[in-house]
Design a protein around this motif. Structure first.
Motif, PDB file in Angstrom:
ATOM      1  N   GLU B  80       0.845  -1.188   0.000  1.00  0.00           N
ATOM      2  CA  GLU B  80       0.000   0.000   0.000  1.00  0.00           C
ATOM      3  C   GLU B  80       0.882   1.239   0.000  1.00  0.00           C
ATOM      4  O   GLU B  80       1.884   1.311   0.728  1.00  0.00           O
ATOM      5  CB  GLU B  80      -0.920  -0.010   1.225  1.00  0.00           C
ATOM      6  CG  GLU B  80      -1.860  -1.208   1.220  1.00  0.00           C
ATOM      7  CD  GLU B  80      -2.806  -1.252   2.408  1.00  0.00           C
ATOM      8  OE1 GLU B  80      -3.593  -2.206   2.495  1.00  0.00           O
ATOM      9  OE2 GLU B  80      -2.743  -0.332   3.261  1.00  0.00           O
ATOM     10  N   LEU B  81       0.500   2.183  -0.831  1.00  0.00           N
ATOM     11  CA  LEU B  81       1.186   3.472  -0.918  1.00  0.00           C
ATOM     12  C   LEU B  81       0.107   4.532  -0.786  1.00  0.00           C
ATOM     13  O   LEU B  81      -1.077   4.265  -1.029  1.00  0.00           O
ATOM     14  CB  LEU B  81       1.918   3.595  -2.261  1.00  0.00           C
ATOM     15  CG  LEU B  81       2.950   2.483  -2.522  1.00  0.00           C
ATOM     16  CD1 LEU B  81       3.095   2.203  -4.010  1.00  0.00           C
ATOM     17  CD2 LEU B  81       4.290   2.858  -1.921  1.00  0.00           C
ATOM     18  N   ARG B  82       0.486   5.732  -0.413  1.00  0.00           N
ATOM     19  CA  ARG B  82      -0.533   6.753  -0.156  1.00  0.00           C
ATOM     20  C   ARG B  82      -1.294   7.141  -1.415  1.00  0.00           C
ATOM     21  O   ARG B  82      -2.436   7.596  -1.346  1.00  0.00           O
ATOM     22  CB  ARG B  82       0.110   7.991   0.482  1.00  0.00           C
ATOM     23  CG  ARG B  82       0.682   7.749   1.888  1.00  0.00           C
ATOM     24  CD  ARG B  82      -0.347   7.246   2.872  1.00  0.00           C
ATOM     25  NE  ARG B  82       0.189   7.219   4.252  1.00  0.00           N
ATOM     26  CZ  ARG B  82      -0.446   6.665   5.282  1.00  0.00           C
ATOM     27  NH1 ARG B  82      -1.627   6.069   5.116  1.00  0.00           N
ATOM     28  NH2 ARG B  82       0.099   6.685   6.488  1.00  0.00           N
ATOM     29  N   ASP B  83      -0.672   6.934  -2.574  1.00  0.00           N
ATOM     30  CA  ASP B  83      -1.342   7.326  -3.819  1.00  0.00           C
ATOM     31  C   ASP B  83      -1.848   6.124  -4.621  1.00  0.00           C
ATOM     32  O   ASP B  83      -2.105   6.230  -5.821  1.00  0.00           O
ATOM     33  CB  ASP B  83      -0.414   8.177  -4.683  1.00  0.00           C
ATOM     34  CG  ASP B  83       0.788   7.394  -5.181  1.00  0.00           C
ATOM     35  OD1 ASP B  83       1.010   6.264  -4.683  1.00  0.00           O
ATOM     36  OD2 ASP B  83       1.492   7.898  -6.074  1.00  0.00           O
ATOM     37  N   GLY B  84      -1.997   4.982  -3.951  1.00  0.00           N
ATOM     38  CA  GLY B  84      -2.487   3.796  -4.652  1.00  0.00           C
ATOM     39  C   GLY B  84      -1.586   2.623  -4.328  1.00  0.00           C
ATOM     40  O   GLY B  84      -0.464   2.790  -3.874  1.00  0.00           O
ATOM     41  N   ASP B  85      -2.094   1.417  -4.593  1.00  0.00           N
ATOM     42  CA  ASP B  85      -1.377   0.212  -4.184  1.00  0.00           C
ATOM     43  C   ASP B  85      -0.749  -0.462  -5.395  1.00  0.00           C
ATOM     44  O   ASP B  85      -1.049  -0.135  -6.532  1.00  0.00           O
ATOM     45  CB  ASP B  85      -2.346  -0.775  -3.535  1.00  0.00           C
ATOM     46  CG  ASP B  85      -3.084  -0.160  -2.353  1.00  0.00           C
ATOM     47  OD1 ASP B  85      -2.568   0.821  -1.785  1.00  0.00           O
ATOM     48  OD2 ASP B  85      -4.176  -0.649  -2.025  1.00  0.00           O
ATOM     49  N   VAL B  86       0.121  -1.435  -5.091  1.00  0.00           N
ATOM     50  CA  VAL B  86       0.629  -2.318  -6.139  1.00  0.00           C
ATOM     51  C   VAL B  86       0.488  -3.744  -5.603  1.00  0.00           C
ATOM     52  O   VAL B  86       0.721  -3.995  -4.422  1.00  0.00           O
ATOM     53  CB  VAL B  86       2.094  -1.976  -6.505  1.00  0.00           C
ATOM     54  CG1 VAL B  86       3.005  -2.020  -5.293  1.00  0.00           C
ATOM     55  CG2 VAL B  86       2.618  -2.895  -7.594  1.00  0.00           C
ATOM     56  N   GLU B  87       0.065  -4.655  -6.460  1.00  0.00           N
ATOM     57  CA  GLU B  87      -0.051  -6.052  -6.042  1.00  0.00           C
ATOM     58  C   GLU B  87       0.944  -6.890  -6.820  1.00  0.00           C
ATOM     59  O   GLU B  87       1.027  -6.811  -8.053  1.00  0.00           O
ATOM     60  CB  GLU B  87      -1.476  -6.557  -6.248  1.00  0.00           C
ATOM     61  CG  GLU B  87      -2.415  -5.989  -5.181  1.00  0.00           C
ATOM     62  CD  GLU B  87      -3.718  -6.749  -5.056  1.00  0.00           C
ATOM     63  OE1 GLU B  87      -4.563  -6.310  -4.257  1.00  0.00           O
ATOM     64  OE2 GLU B  87      -3.892  -7.774  -5.748  1.00  0.00           O
TER      65      GLU B  87
END
Lengths: 138, 138
Positions: B80-87
């Protein structure tokens, strides 16, 4: 109606929250169309992650100023060193110490990831016709 | 008498020439007995390759001075990142840029490789009880 889903303690990510794309090694390798031509897929500080499809023998060379990490993603790689060899299968890695002569030999086609500082040349101090251009991204 | 062996341009390595051992990720992971406790398996210059078994959510934190590379060896990881996630699934990587708040969340157990400078603390500038000791080798 009862759910048959496996319980999980983590909620799925709402698709609207997906904001970044992962680097998928298989997809990147599928885009590489030449052997022994490393392609940069990521940078971390002043280091690069490079992918290369290789087959057969490379040349003896050394990198005077840096270690070099080899990670085999697919296939079988022998790294010859003057004091003995190391053989790597998929899911294995080895770090060639700086200033150490070595020769990669791919036993069939190998999908290889290299991790090393930006600017490292594939043929080290040996140069020659097998020198590949740097900083080619995929 | 004719040989039935598959032709190859590379002679096998005589076993006497094997002088170095590869780092086998599956074997190393099998030796890790605690979650969220990164173990160093290799160094390249002043960088370390660390393996960790993780499950569930970590804490939000940042590393002010360095990028951090995540490579998923097995399982599925959401960062999780503040500007959107990466999976990330197995065979995928992502580099969290320096000074960027992030929170790893393992969707089930994940086998993770981290690549980062020696000395980076797993909880970054957040500290707290989930801080793991550094420089523990496997």
């Amino acid at each position: 109606m009862p759910s048959t889903a496996t319980p999980t303690t983590l909620a799925p990510t709402p698709s609207a929250r997906i904001g970044h794309a992962p680097i998928n090694f298989a997809h990147k390798f599928s885009q590489i169309d030449a052997l022994w031509q490393p392609r940069v897929v990521a940078e971390m500080n002043d280091y690069q992650f490079k992918l290369a499809r290789i087959e057969g023998e490379f040349i003896w060379h050394r990198h005077a100023d840096t270690d070099e990490a080899f990670i085999v993603v697919q296939g079988r790689l022998r790294i010859e060193l003057r004091d003995g060899d190391v053989e790597l299968n998929a899911g294995e890695m080895f770090v060639v110490p700086r200033d150490t002569e070595h020769r990669p030999c791919a036993l069939g086609e190998v999908w290889l990831m290299l991790v090393e500082p930006r600017g490292v040349v594939n043929t080290g101090d040996s140069g020659g016709e097998r020198t590949a251009p740097n900083d080619r991204w995929l």
